[in-house]
Design an enzyme around this catalytic site. Sequence first.
Site, short mmCIF file in Angstrom:
data_model
loop_
_atom_site.label_atom_id
_atom_site.label_comp_id
_atom_site.label_asym_id
_atom_site.label_seq_id
_atom_site.Cartn_x
_atom_site.Cartn_y
_atom_site.Cartn_z
CG HIS A 119 5.55 6.42 0.25
ND1 HIS A 119 4.27 5.92 0.32
CD2 HIS A 119 5.43 7.77 0.16
CE1 HIS A 119 3.40 6.92 0.31
NE2 HIS A 119 4.07 8.06 0.20
CG ASP A 120 4.18 2.15 0.39
OD1 ASP A 120 4.48 1.10 0.99
OD2 ASP A 120 4.05 3.24 0.96
N GLY A 137 3.26 8.21 -4.27
CA GLY A 137 3.28 6.92 -3.59
C GLY A 137 2.31 5.91 -4.17
#
Length: 256
Positions: A119-120, A137
């Site tokens: 994520h991200d 992340g």
Amino acid sequence: MIDKTAIIYPGASIDVSTDIGPYTVVKSGGRIGKNNKIASHVVIDGNTEIGDNNTIFQFASIGSAPQDLKYKGENTKLVIGNNNIIREYVTMNPGTVTGNGITVVGNHNLFMMHVHIAHDCMIGNHAVLANNATLAGHIEIQDYAILGGLCAIHQFVRIGESALIAGGSMVVQDIPPYTIASGDRARIYGINRIGLKRRGFTKEEIETIKNAFKILYRSKVTVKIAAEKIVQEMGGQDKVKKFVDFVLNSKRGITR
């Protein structure tokens, strides 16, 4: 063509020029552009936007929920650009509300088998991630970076432009542009001379980068003082500016 065994949820958007293979699932948040080739048994989940001319091999999982216990089903996003090759068992997760809310993959990248994009993360263009390279992340991978097989990158780390990470490395701090890193925990071993030659850098540009590298890594002064010295001696050149800006903007600190 969309194979008759594929499952396309209501609300999904797929350009007519894109091929969808057997038993592939595209859920309602999927938006897929032109001339993509998506093989069998692929799952495209969540709020996922895929550009044009990508090739996604079988068993990839694209856009499924982040592996983050703080994620509670928020409508975050995964955006994939154009001309990427995504091999078998690659996983790519959308962003989270505690990050940017979005994971972005650029153009012309190669993701070999079992690569994980958490994520991200922000992936630039023309990067290569070899088999089993794993990103935590909030990681940034800049253009033309190469990650060898079985690499693991700590969250919030940045990998600079045209950096080369040797296979099996464990990276916990930023890797400056144009450098080679290796080891557990990774150390810097020099500049990526061969990679720069392949990109078309001139001998003069490579020599300038080498001199900037020597000032930063071998002059036994602080990062700030080294950066100031590089700017004073050769700061007018674009490649050097990228090198210095990356170092000065590091939040986790650079790998030494």
